[in-house]
Design a protein around this motif. Structure first.
Motif, PDB file in Angstrom:
ATOM      1  N   ASP A 106      -5.136   6.156  -0.350  1.00 42.69           N
ATOM      2  CA  ASP A 106      -5.383   4.902  -1.064  1.00 42.69           C
ATOM      3  C   ASP A 106      -6.853   4.798  -1.442  1.00 42.69           C
ATOM      4  O   ASP A 106      -7.705   5.441  -0.815  1.00 42.69           O
ATOM      5  CB  ASP A 106      -5.015   3.699  -0.183  1.00 42.69           C
ATOM      6  N   THR A 109      -9.009   4.134   1.459  1.00 46.88           N
ATOM      7  CA  THR A 109      -8.913   5.059   2.596  1.00 46.88           C
ATOM      8  C   THR A 109      -9.996   6.124   2.453  1.00 46.88           C
ATOM      9  O   THR A 109     -10.275   6.587   1.352  1.00 46.88           O
ATOM     10  CB  THR A 109      -7.517   5.732   2.625  1.00 46.88           C
ATOM     11  N   HIS A 188       1.490   4.079   0.665  1.00 46.17           N
ATOM     12  CA  HIS A 188       0.947   3.152   1.685  1.00 46.17           C
ATOM     13  C   HIS A 188       1.659   3.302   3.025  1.00 46.17           C
ATOM     14  O   HIS A 188       1.863   2.299   3.740  1.00 46.17           O
ATOM     15  CB  HIS A 188       1.095   1.694   1.234  1.00 46.17           C
TER      16      HIS A 188
HETATM   17  N1  URA Z   1      -1.077   5.740   4.622  1.00 43.92           N
HETATM   18  C1  URA Z   1      -1.590   4.676   3.977  1.00 43.92           C
HETATM   19  O1  URA Z   1      -1.136   3.553   4.139  1.00 43.92           O
HETATM   20  N2  URA Z   1      -2.625   4.905   3.145  1.00 43.92           N
HETATM   21  C2  URA Z   1      -3.193   6.096   2.960  1.00 43.92           C
HETATM   22  O2  URA Z   1      -4.152   6.218   2.205  1.00 43.92           O
HETATM   23  C3  URA Z   1      -2.645   7.194   3.652  1.00 43.92           C
HETATM   24  C4  URA Z   1      -1.578   6.989   4.483  1.00 43.92           C
END
Ligand code: URA
Length: 237
Positions: A106, A109, A188
């Protein structure tokens, strides 16, 4: 063995026609001798390629570990939304044709992002069938408990998505900081897995792919090439 115009186009990230023009104009040397044929094939083990006075390293595929920062998307094209991608922020000398992020993180992330031009390798490590584990550290808005650990380990269902069994552990005894290991990469996924227990993920970082850990010498936004030994580590469970 690969054609010289294709190599130049890949390595210098220029159109094939521009690579051909460079060759025609006498700016390309192979093992010290000017090469004017675009169809000449080069051996990546032996041949030394020089373009405009610079030695060009050429490899069939490259594999780059990036410490992804927040705020960039893991797609190849951010033009529609005017966002920067992980490929956009590669250093100029690492850019070449056909690079893409193997898997998605994400926008907010951080952590280990593999960028490559080897579609077959990417498929191998991303396919849930191959069970390559991806390890994350998640900071949570509230602690999780044994029920969540058990549910993750049995595999939970979120809407229509079935999550494979996942490992969940507290980090240093802190139940608001979770180590999570999953073998899929659904949209996600980790945020949704916690959300189904009413828990918000505040920060998320990927620290490992397979058995290869994110290099702690890489600051956010930095990257480096991986070697064959490291690729083996990614591709193991
Ligand atoms: N899971 C998530 O919710 N976001 C990510 O970026 C990777 C795994």
């Amino acid at each position: 063995m690969e054609r010289i115009d294709k190599i130049i186009s890949n390595e210098l990230n220029v159109a094939r026609s521009d690579a051909k023009s460079l060759i025609k104009s006498g700016k390309v040397f192979v093992n010290g001798v000017c090469e004017k044929s675009a169809s000449r094939k080069l051996d990546e083990e032996k041949d030394i390629l020089n373009v405009c006075g610079k030695v060009i390293q050429f490899r069939k595929f490259v594999y780059i570990m990036m410490h992804k920062p927040k705020g960039v998307i893991s797609s190849t094209d951010g033009r529609k939304t005017n966002e920067k991608t992980v490929v956009d922020i590669l250093p100029q000398d690492m850019k070449r044709k056909n690079l893409f992020p193997a898997g998605r993180l994400d926008k907010n992330t951080t952590g280990f992002m593999l960028i490559t031009d080897d579609g077959e390798f990417a498929h191998k490590i991303l396919s849930p069938k191959n069970h390559v584990p991806k390890t994350y550290i998640a900071s949570l808005d509230q602690p999780f408990d044994e029920d969540v650990i058990k549910a993750f380990s049995e595999g939970i269902t979120i809407g229509n998505d079935e999550c494979l069994p996942a490992v969940l552990e507290a980090v240093n005894g802190d139940y608001k900081t979770a180590k999570v290991i999953i073998k899929q990469g659904m949209y996600h996924q980790i945020k949704r897995m916690f959300k189904s227990f009413g828990i918000e993920v505040v920060e998320l970082k990927r620290i490992k792919m397979g058995k290869l850990a994110l290099d702690d010498q890489l600051a956010e936004g930095e990257c480096r090439y991986l070697d064959e030994f490291e690729l083996e580590l990614i591709n193991s469970n």
